[in-house]
Design an enzyme around this catalytic site. Structure first.
Site, PDB file in Angstrom:
ATOM      1  N   GLY A  97     -28.991  31.245  48.855  1.00 59.16           N
ATOM      2  CA  GLY A  97     -27.773  30.635  49.373  1.00 59.16           C
ATOM      3  C   GLY A  97     -27.447  29.305  48.744  1.00 59.16           C
ATOM      4  O   GLY A  97     -26.745  28.484  49.355  1.00 59.16           O
ATOM      5  N   HIS A 104     -31.187  19.700  44.672  1.00 65.07           N
ATOM      6  CA  HIS A 104     -31.335  18.874  45.873  1.00 65.07           C
ATOM      7  C   HIS A 104     -32.457  19.417  46.733  1.00 65.07           C
ATOM      8  O   HIS A 104     -32.680  20.623  46.799  1.00 65.07           O
ATOM      9  CB  HIS A 104     -30.027  18.794  46.661  1.00 65.07           C
TER      10      HIS A 104
HETATM   11  P1  AMP Z   1     -27.459  24.480  49.228  1.00 66.47           P
HETATM   12  O1  AMP Z   1     -27.059  25.727  50.000  1.00 66.47           O
HETATM   13  O2  AMP Z   1     -28.958  24.345  49.137  1.00 66.47           O
HETATM   14  O3  AMP Z   1     -26.774  24.411  47.879  1.00 66.47           O
HETATM   15  O4  AMP Z   1     -27.025  23.257  50.104  1.00 66.47           O
HETATM   16  C1  AMP Z   1     -25.883  22.498  49.858  1.00 66.47           C
HETATM   17  C2  AMP Z   1     -25.772  21.566  51.024  1.00 66.47           C
HETATM   18  O5  AMP Z   1     -24.859  20.544  50.699  1.00 66.47           O
HETATM   19  C3  AMP Z   1     -25.272  22.220  52.320  1.00 66.47           C
HETATM   20  O6  AMP Z   1     -26.255  22.052  53.344  1.00 66.47           O
HETATM   21  C4  AMP Z   1     -23.981  21.469  52.619  1.00 66.47           C
HETATM   22  O7  AMP Z   1     -23.788  21.240  54.000  1.00 66.47           O
HETATM   23  C5  AMP Z   1     -24.186  20.167  51.858  1.00 66.47           C
HETATM   24  N1  AMP Z   1     -22.966  19.499  51.454  1.00 66.47           N
HETATM   25  C6  AMP Z   1     -21.916  20.024  50.802  1.00 66.47           C
HETATM   26  N2  AMP Z   1     -20.968  19.082  50.580  1.00 66.47           N
HETATM   27  C7  AMP Z   1     -21.457  17.924  51.096  1.00 66.47           C
HETATM   28  C8  AMP Z   1     -20.968  16.592  51.182  1.00 66.47           C
HETATM   29  N3  AMP Z   1     -19.759  16.241  50.673  1.00 66.47           N
HETATM   30  N4  AMP Z   1     -21.731  15.654  51.793  1.00 66.47           N
HETATM   31  C9  AMP Z   1     -22.927  15.988  52.307  1.00 66.47           C
HETATM   32  N5  AMP Z   1     -23.457  17.232  52.247  1.00 66.47           N
HETATM   33  C10 AMP Z   1     -22.734  18.184  51.652  1.00 66.47           C
END
Ligand code: AMP
Ligand code: ZN
Length: 117
Positions: A97, A104
């Protein structure tokens, strides 16, 4: 590996072009709160330099990869969730996902977490 990708949302957060709730910053890593937290504490540890994902991280990035884990432990300690425990997650690719192609580490804690799977 270029240092930044202007189309990358996390590079734009690093550059201050998109607001975030910053928790920690140094020359190699930024930590900010996840915008959609899944637990009382949900932070993202990102490298300052754009790395797309774990599977594309070259050997030369090993020091920064290790730094991300140490920073994750540091902010967890600062937030007071170390003793109760927390979870680190790196989503790699579609089955996990992964939504944002800027490496990150999720730091998730503040409640009892379910089993993996
Ligand atoms: P992933 O699925 O591991 O790629 O996680 C991406 C994460 O980034 C998700 O948990 C989102 O809620 C978070 N996310 C996306 N945009 C932002 C944003 N502008 N600020 C903080 N978190 C974000
Ligand atoms: Zn990026």
């Amino acid at each position: 590996m270029s240092n930044t990708d202007p189309g990358c949302i996390f590079c734009r957060i690093v550059a201050g072009q998109i607001p975030s709730t910053q928790v920690y910053r140094d020359d190699r890593a930024l930590v900010f709160n996840d915008i959609h937290p899944v637990a009382p504490f949900h932070m993202l540890v990102v490298p300052i330099k754009h790395i797309t994902f774990l599977a594309a991280a070259p050997e030369a990035t090993e020091p920064v990869l290790g730094h991300l884990l140490r920073v994750a432990a540091t902010v967890a300690s600062q937030k007071g969730i170390e003793a109760a425990g927390y979870r680190l997650v790196v989503n790699q690719g579609p089955n996990a996902g992964q939504e944002v192609d800027h490496l990150h580490v999720h730091v998730i804690g503040g409640r009892r977490l379910g089993r993996l799977g």
